[in-house]
Design an enzyme around this catalytic site. Structure first.
Site, PDB file in Angstrom:
ATOM      1  N   GLY A  28       0.841  -1.204   0.000  1.00  0.00           N
ATOM      2  CA  GLY A  28       0.000   0.000   0.000  1.00  0.00           C
ATOM      3  C   GLY A  28       0.871   1.246   0.000  1.00  0.00           C
ATOM      4  CB  ALA A  75      16.242  10.740   1.088  1.00  0.00           C
ATOM      5  CB  VAL A  76      16.836   6.184  -1.854  1.00  0.00           C
ATOM      6  CG1 VAL A  76      17.638   5.086  -2.561  1.00  0.00           C
ATOM      7  CG2 VAL A  76      16.253   5.659  -0.542  1.00  0.00           C
ATOM      8  NE  ARG A  88      -2.216  -4.706  -1.351  1.00  0.00           N
ATOM      9  CZ  ARG A  88      -1.765  -4.033  -0.296  1.00  0.00           C
ATOM     10  NH1 ARG A  88      -0.635  -4.367   0.269  1.00  0.00           N
ATOM     11  NH2 ARG A  88      -2.462  -3.016   0.197  1.00  0.00           N
ATOM     12  CG  ASP A  94       4.375  -7.306   8.337  1.00  0.00           C
ATOM     13  OD1 ASP A  94       5.500  -7.245   8.811  1.00  0.00           O
ATOM     14  OD2 ASP A  94       3.506  -8.141   8.664  1.00  0.00           O
ATOM     15  CB  THR A 124       2.904   0.533   6.101  1.00  0.00           C
ATOM     16  OG1 THR A 124       1.569   0.289   6.552  1.00  0.00           O
ATOM     17  CG2 THR A 124       3.855   0.227   7.243  1.00  0.00           C
ATOM     18  CG  ASP A 181      -1.551  -0.634   8.104  1.00  0.00           C
ATOM     19  OD1 ASP A 181      -2.278   0.322   7.788  1.00  0.00           O
ATOM     20  OD2 ASP A 181      -1.669  -1.766   7.607  1.00  0.00           O
ATOM     21  CG  ASP A 233       1.934  -3.172   9.879  1.00  0.00           C
ATOM     22  OD1 ASP A 233       2.829  -2.477   9.375  1.00  0.00           O
ATOM     23  OD2 ASP A 233       1.224  -3.938   9.207  1.00  0.00           O
ATOM     24  NE  ARG A 262     -27.979  11.618  13.730  1.00  0.00           N
ATOM     25  CZ  ARG A 262     -28.276  12.181  12.559  1.00  0.00           C
ATOM     26  NH1 ARG A 262     -27.343  12.818  11.890  1.00  0.00           N
ATOM     27  NH2 ARG A 262     -29.495  12.099  12.072  1.00  0.00           N
ATOM     28  NE  ARG A 312      -2.771  -5.442   5.201  1.00  0.00           N
ATOM     29  CZ  ARG A 312      -3.022  -5.435   3.889  1.00  0.00           C
ATOM     30  NH1 ARG A 312      -3.913  -6.256   3.382  1.00  0.00           N
ATOM     31  NH2 ARG A 312      -2.370  -4.638   3.086  1.00  0.00           N
TER      32      ARG A 312
HETATM   33  O1  F6P Z   1      -1.391  -1.706   4.672  1.00  0.00           O
HETATM   34  C1  F6P Z   1      -1.931  -0.481   4.372  1.00  0.00           C
HETATM   35  C2  F6P Z   1      -3.418  -0.571   4.149  1.00  0.00           C
HETATM   36  O2  F6P Z   1      -3.872   0.730   3.848  1.00  0.00           O
HETATM   37  C3  F6P Z   1      -4.215  -1.176   5.301  1.00  0.00           C
HETATM   38  O3  F6P Z   1      -4.443  -0.257   6.324  1.00  0.00           O
HETATM   39  C4  F6P Z   1      -5.452  -1.637   4.579  1.00  0.00           C
HETATM   40  O4  F6P Z   1      -6.066  -2.698   5.237  1.00  0.00           O
HETATM   41  C5  F6P Z   1      -4.925  -2.077   3.252  1.00  0.00           C
HETATM   42  O5  F6P Z   1      -3.704  -1.399   3.047  1.00  0.00           O
HETATM   43  C6  F6P Z   1      -5.836  -1.812   2.081  1.00  0.00           C
HETATM   44  O6  F6P Z   1      -5.255  -2.331   0.949  1.00  0.00           O
HETATM   45  P1  F6P Z   1      -5.736  -2.039  -0.534  1.00  0.00           P
HETATM   46  O7  F6P Z   1      -5.177  -0.732  -0.946  1.00  0.00           O
HETATM   47  O8  F6P Z   1      -5.180  -3.162  -1.312  1.00  0.00           O
HETATM   48  O9  F6P Z   1      -7.228  -1.997  -0.502  1.00  0.00           O
END
Ligand code: F6P
Length: 320
Positions: free
Chosen positions: A12, A23-24, A73, A104, A127, A129, A131, A164, A173
């Site tokens: 993602g 930078a790289v 991916r 990851d 990422t 996330d 994570d 509300r 994720r």
């Molecule tokens: O890993 C990053 C992320 O944005 C997650 O938070 C999410 O679950 C996933 O990618 C969504 O992936 P895609 O862009 O393939 O829908």
């Protein structure tokens, strides 16, 4: 010392990947090393979508979200045959090592490639996330959290006007870091993350009690890894007999111009990655620990699961 390296973004996209790439590229060029940009992640390695970069190739990108290299991916790269093909394509161009910017899953692919071919690999955690094990920081999480805060501020306006309960589902994720950061910064009453058990009935009685004490509206942040926020919203509505609205923020969270923090940290990491790879280091991921750049073993980064910060869990509960 390596004379020619490649760089790709994978998984993602996340805001700040472009700053890291810049930078790289510029660090490598400064060191007199050739640098190849590989398009569309590992797929570009297989399909030979790559070109040599100049300093100008990365002009005018530090402020841009997404990744100018593109990302994908790639299922073929998951096979040994695919990885050998990638290796052959690198050899053809004299690319001796790779900087991989991704999450990851992307770092996992990198480990396999390095294991099977001996190609030096340096990873950067890209990422939203947050994570990746061993680093407090991943490229893009800060910008994504700021985007969520912006949405939360707006949702507060309408939730308070209607008395509300606003349920906001955020990305992440299997990981609740983004939800936790944005929830604390957004002043959420409840933050539901996959790392921490919760009881919806307790949450409902908590909401009812707080309304009795004068609260006019409620805000609940739910990490996507917890489950369906729509189901959670429905349950709360039935149980509390109050009006609930659920907002799933979705891919908006991944876009946008990177924050100052993401631009600066991604630039620092990009420089470190290029220098390490050029010096011949491999199987290492650069991240941050307590404000300092640290080198994490690539294998450790992909085999260990990142824990949620206990202090944040406590704080979130205490301040609700
Ligand atoms: O890993 C990053 C992320 O944005 C997650 O938070 C999410 O679950 C996933 O990618 C969504 O992936 P895609 O862009 O393939 O829908």
């Amino acid at each position: 010392m390596l004379k020619s390296i490649g760089v790709l973004t994978s998984g993602g996209d996340s805001p700040g990947m472009n700053a890291a790439l810049r930078a790289v590229v510029r660090t490598a060029l400064f060191e007199g090393v050739r640098v190849w940009g590989i398009y569309n992640g590992y797929r570009g390695l297989l399909d030979e979508e790559m070109e040599e970069m100049t300093s100008r190739s990365v002009s005018d990108i530090i402020q841009r979200g997404g990744t100018i290299l593109g990302t994908a991916r790639c299922k073929r790269f998951m096979t040994e045959e695919g990885r050998m093909q990638a290796y052959e394509n690198m050899k053809k161009r004299g690319i001796e090592g790779l900087v991989i910017i991704g999450g990851d899953g992307s770092l996992r692919g990198a480990t396999q490639l390095s294991l099977e071919t001996g190609v030096p690999i340096v990873g950067l955690p890209g990422t939203i996330d947050n994570d990746v094990w061993g680093t407090d920081y991943t490229i893009g999480c800060d910008t994504a959290a700021n985007t969520i805060i912006d949405a939360i501020n707006k949702l507060r306006d309408t939730a308070s006007s209607h008395n509300r309960i606003a349920v906001v589902e955020v990305m992440g994720r299997h990981c609740g870091w983004l939800a936790m950061l944005a929830g604390i910064a957004g002043g959420a009453e409840f933050i539901l993350v996959p790392e921490e058990e919760y009881n919806l009935d307790d949450i409902c009685s908590g909401i009812i009690k707080s309304y009795e004490q004068g609260r006019r509206y409620s805000l609940i942040v739910v990490a996507e890894g917890v489950g369906s926020s729509l189901d959670i919203g429905k349950y709360i509505e039935e149980k509390t007999n109050m009006d609930v609205r659920v907002s799933v923020l979705g891919h908006i969270q991944r876009g946008g111009s990177p924050s100052v923090r993401d631009r600066v940290k991604a630039s620092q990491l990009g420089e470190k990655a290029a220098l390490a790879l050029i010096a011949g280091q491999s199987d290492v991921v650069f991240g941050f620990n307590q404000g300092k750049v640290v080198a994490i073993d690539l294998h450790d980064a992909i085999t260990n699961k990142k824990h949620m910060n206990d202090e944040f869990i406590r704080l979130a509960k205490q301040l609700n």
